[in-house]
Design a protein around this motif. Sequence first.
Motif, PDB file in Angstrom:
ATOM      1  N   ASN A  49      24.658 -17.659  19.693  1.00 42.68           N
ATOM      2  CA  ASN A  49      25.700 -16.823  19.598  1.00 42.68           C
ATOM      3  C   ASN A  49      24.936 -15.312  19.699  1.00 42.68           C
ATOM      4  O   ASN A  49      24.347 -14.783  18.907  1.00 42.68           O
ATOM      5  CB  ASN A  49      26.444 -16.552  18.396  1.00 42.68           C
ATOM      6  CG  ASN A  49      27.760 -16.009  18.426  1.00 42.68           C
ATOM      7  OD1 ASN A  49      28.399 -16.059  19.406  1.00 42.68           O
ATOM      8  ND2 ASN A  49      27.916 -14.919  17.506  1.00 42.68           N
ATOM      9  N   HIS A  50      25.045 -14.766  20.921  1.00 37.17           N
ATOM     10  CA  HIS A  50      24.544 -13.371  21.260  1.00 37.17           C
ATOM     11  C   HIS A  50      22.936 -13.234  21.029  1.00 37.17           C
ATOM     12  O   HIS A  50      22.594 -12.236  20.546  1.00 37.17           O
ATOM     13  CB  HIS A  50      25.344 -12.057  20.422  1.00 37.17           C
ATOM     14  CG  HIS A  50      26.757 -12.038  20.937  1.00 37.17           C
ATOM     15  ND1 HIS A  50      27.297 -11.513  22.203  1.00 37.17           N
ATOM     16  CD2 HIS A  50      27.872 -12.490  20.387  1.00 37.17           C
ATOM     17  CE1 HIS A  50      28.388 -11.474  22.121  1.00 37.17           C
ATOM     18  NE2 HIS A  50      28.835 -12.154  21.181  1.00 37.17           N
ATOM     19  N   GLY A 106      18.793 -18.886  17.094  1.00 38.40           N
ATOM     20  CA  GLY A 106      18.587 -17.527  16.865  1.00 38.40           C
ATOM     21  C   GLY A 106      19.745 -17.181  15.981  1.00 38.40           C
ATOM     22  O   GLY A 106      20.626 -16.053  16.209  1.00 38.40           O
ATOM     23  N   TYR A 112      22.177  -3.752  12.296  1.00 41.95           N
ATOM     24  CA  TYR A 112      22.917  -4.983  12.871  1.00 41.95           C
ATOM     25  C   TYR A 112      24.092  -5.368  11.871  1.00 41.95           C
ATOM     26  O   TYR A 112      25.355  -5.707  12.336  1.00 41.95           O
ATOM     27  CB  TYR A 112      22.108  -6.172  13.205  1.00 41.95           C
ATOM     28  CG  TYR A 112      23.096  -7.483  13.830  1.00 41.95           C
ATOM     29  CD1 TYR A 112      23.588  -7.027  14.921  1.00 41.95           C
ATOM     30  CD2 TYR A 112      22.897  -8.643  13.301  1.00 41.95           C
ATOM     31  CE1 TYR A 112      24.141  -8.376  15.529  1.00 41.95           C
ATOM     32  CE2 TYR A 112      23.371  -9.500  13.549  1.00 41.95           C
ATOM     33  CZ  TYR A 112      24.250  -9.480  14.894  1.00 41.95           C
ATOM     34  OH  TYR A 112      25.092 -10.536  15.418  1.00 41.95           O
ATOM     35  N   GLU A 132      14.990 -19.153  13.959  1.00 38.87           N
ATOM     36  CA  GLU A 132      15.274 -17.842  14.087  1.00 38.87           C
ATOM     37  C   GLU A 132      13.896 -16.860  13.926  1.00 38.87           C
ATOM     38  O   GLU A 132      13.015 -17.293  12.876  1.00 38.87           O
ATOM     39  CB  GLU A 132      16.225 -17.297  12.808  1.00 38.87           C
ATOM     40  CG  GLU A 132      16.190 -15.809  12.371  1.00 38.87           C
ATOM     41  CD  GLU A 132      16.455 -14.806  13.560  1.00 38.87           C
ATOM     42  OE1 GLU A 132      17.366 -15.126  14.224  1.00 38.87           O
ATOM     43  OE2 GLU A 132      15.595 -13.683  13.556  1.00 38.87           O
TER      44      GLU A 132
HETATM   45  C1  LIG Z   1      22.612 -10.226  18.029  1.00 41.20           C
HETATM   46  S1  LIG Z   1      21.734 -11.186  16.738  1.00 41.20           S
HETATM   47  C2  LIG Z   1      22.765 -12.749  16.726  1.00 41.20           C
HETATM   48  C3  LIG Z   1      22.476 -13.411  15.302  1.00 41.20           C
HETATM   49  C4  LIG Z   1      23.625 -14.757  15.174  1.00 41.20           C
HETATM   50  N1  LIG Z   1      23.496 -15.460  16.151  1.00 41.20           N
HETATM   51  C5  LIG Z   1      24.899 -13.908  15.186  1.00 41.20           C
HETATM   52  O1  LIG Z   1      25.762 -14.309  15.902  1.00 41.20           O
HETATM   53  O2  LIG Z   1      25.064 -13.258  14.215  1.00 41.20           O
HETATM   54  C6  LIG Z   1      20.203 -11.881  17.936  1.00 41.20           C
HETATM   55  C7  LIG Z   1      19.566 -12.717  17.057  1.00 41.20           C
HETATM   56  O3  LIG Z   1      18.523 -13.398  18.069  1.00 41.20           O
HETATM   57  C8  LIG Z   1      17.219 -13.411  17.566  1.00 41.20           C
HETATM   58  N2  LIG Z   1      16.304 -13.634  18.544  1.00 41.20           N
HETATM   59  C9  LIG Z   1      15.756 -12.313  19.134  1.00 41.20           C
HETATM   60  N3  LIG Z   1      14.701 -12.779  20.229  1.00 41.20           N
HETATM   61  C10 LIG Z   1      14.891 -14.235  20.072  1.00 41.20           C
HETATM   62  C11 LIG Z   1      14.441 -15.392  21.034  1.00 41.20           C
HETATM   63  N4  LIG Z   1      13.358 -15.038  21.899  1.00 41.20           N
HETATM   64  N5  LIG Z   1      14.573 -16.730  20.570  1.00 41.20           N
HETATM   65  C12 LIG Z   1      15.658 -16.825  19.671  1.00 41.20           C
HETATM   66  N6  LIG Z   1      16.246 -16.126  18.791  1.00 41.20           N
HETATM   67  C13 LIG Z   1      15.940 -14.562  19.256  1.00 41.20           C
HETATM   68  C14 LIG Z   1      17.232 -12.279  16.817  1.00 41.20           C
HETATM   69  O4  LIG Z   1      16.110 -12.276  15.698  1.00 41.20           O
HETATM   70  C15 LIG Z   1      18.499 -12.108  16.212  1.00 41.20           C
HETATM   71  O5  LIG Z   1      18.535 -12.913  14.982  1.00 41.20           O
END
Ligand SMILES: C[S@@+](CC[C@H](N)C(=O)[O-])C[C@H]1O[C@@H](n2cnc3c(N)ncnc32)[C@H](O)[C@@H]1O
Length: 257
Positions: free
Chosen positions: A118-119, A50, A13, A77
């Motif tokens: 965000n994503h 997240g 990532y 997170e």
């Molecule tokens: C693509 S990354 C984005 C991280 C950050 N928001 C960014 O923009 O760089 C997705 C994030 O969502 C978290 N995530 C995954 N499943 C999740 C859930 N059920 N609830 C909240 N966060 C989650 C992951 O651990 C990861 O850190």
Amino acid sequence: MTTKDFGAIETDYAFFMSHATEAKSDVEEYARKLEGFAEGRSNIHLFDFGCGTGEFSRQLLETLAWPKESLYLTLFEPVDHQQEIAAKRLSRFSDHAIASLGEASFDQRPTFDVIVSNHVLYYAENLGQTITQLLERLDSEGKMLLALAGHENALIKLWKVGFDLLNQPIPYFVAEDVEAVLATHDVCVSKSPSNYQLRFPDNEENRWKILRFLFGDYLRQIPRKEILQQFDQYVQEDQIEINTFSEHFIVQLNPRA
Ligand SMILES: C[S@@+](CC[C@H](N)C(=O)[O-])C[C@H]1O[C@@H](n2cnc3c(N)ncnc32)[C@H](O)[C@@H]1O
């Protein structure tokens, strides 16, 4: 839907983040939507759902430059050590202790002025329930900012090819799913595209890093040659260059806010 462990694909990532302009475009878009938001507010409670390692929110808060004394941050997170890194990384933007979801400080402050996710919502276990819970935490004058890619995004198309090769649907949500869930709520939603570029030196190892980030544990079951070939259409001299876009959703309970 399926959960995805970002702890296991942390370096992949990070490779994506450092070779894509996605975060920069997302920050610019959010900053436009939050212009003037701090004016006249002595407290702003922001929740990052997240947050990962907080690198995205670092860029956002640097751009917003909101007064440290006004800003209260709450993070969630699922990868514990990433949340710790995020809390350290973001502490310089607030004079107050960084809270995490579920702590007493969160319960004492039941709503947030700004919710950023965000994503992240691709990976919600139950998208409808997650969005309902986030909306319950949004202040009546607040804004919720969501970014996600949809079916027209080049990386979501890669998901489609990969999961087709496994004879299964994409086990994650995309922007169209979020839009459909939001439409069932009595909220004001505005949607706009955000363009970005992913560009990296073309070799098998780098293609594989992006695929590991996208598919996580599923990758080992996907036919290697077929999925690696999907990058051929994006070759520009010795680089892979993908120009694509995500969707941004701004959600408000009260559109005059
Ligand atoms: C693509 S990354 C984005 C991280 C950050 N928001 C960014 O923009 O760089 C997705 C994030 O969502 C978290 N995530 C995954 N499943 C999740 C859930 N059920 N609830 C909240 N966060 C989650 C992951 O651990 C990861 O850190």
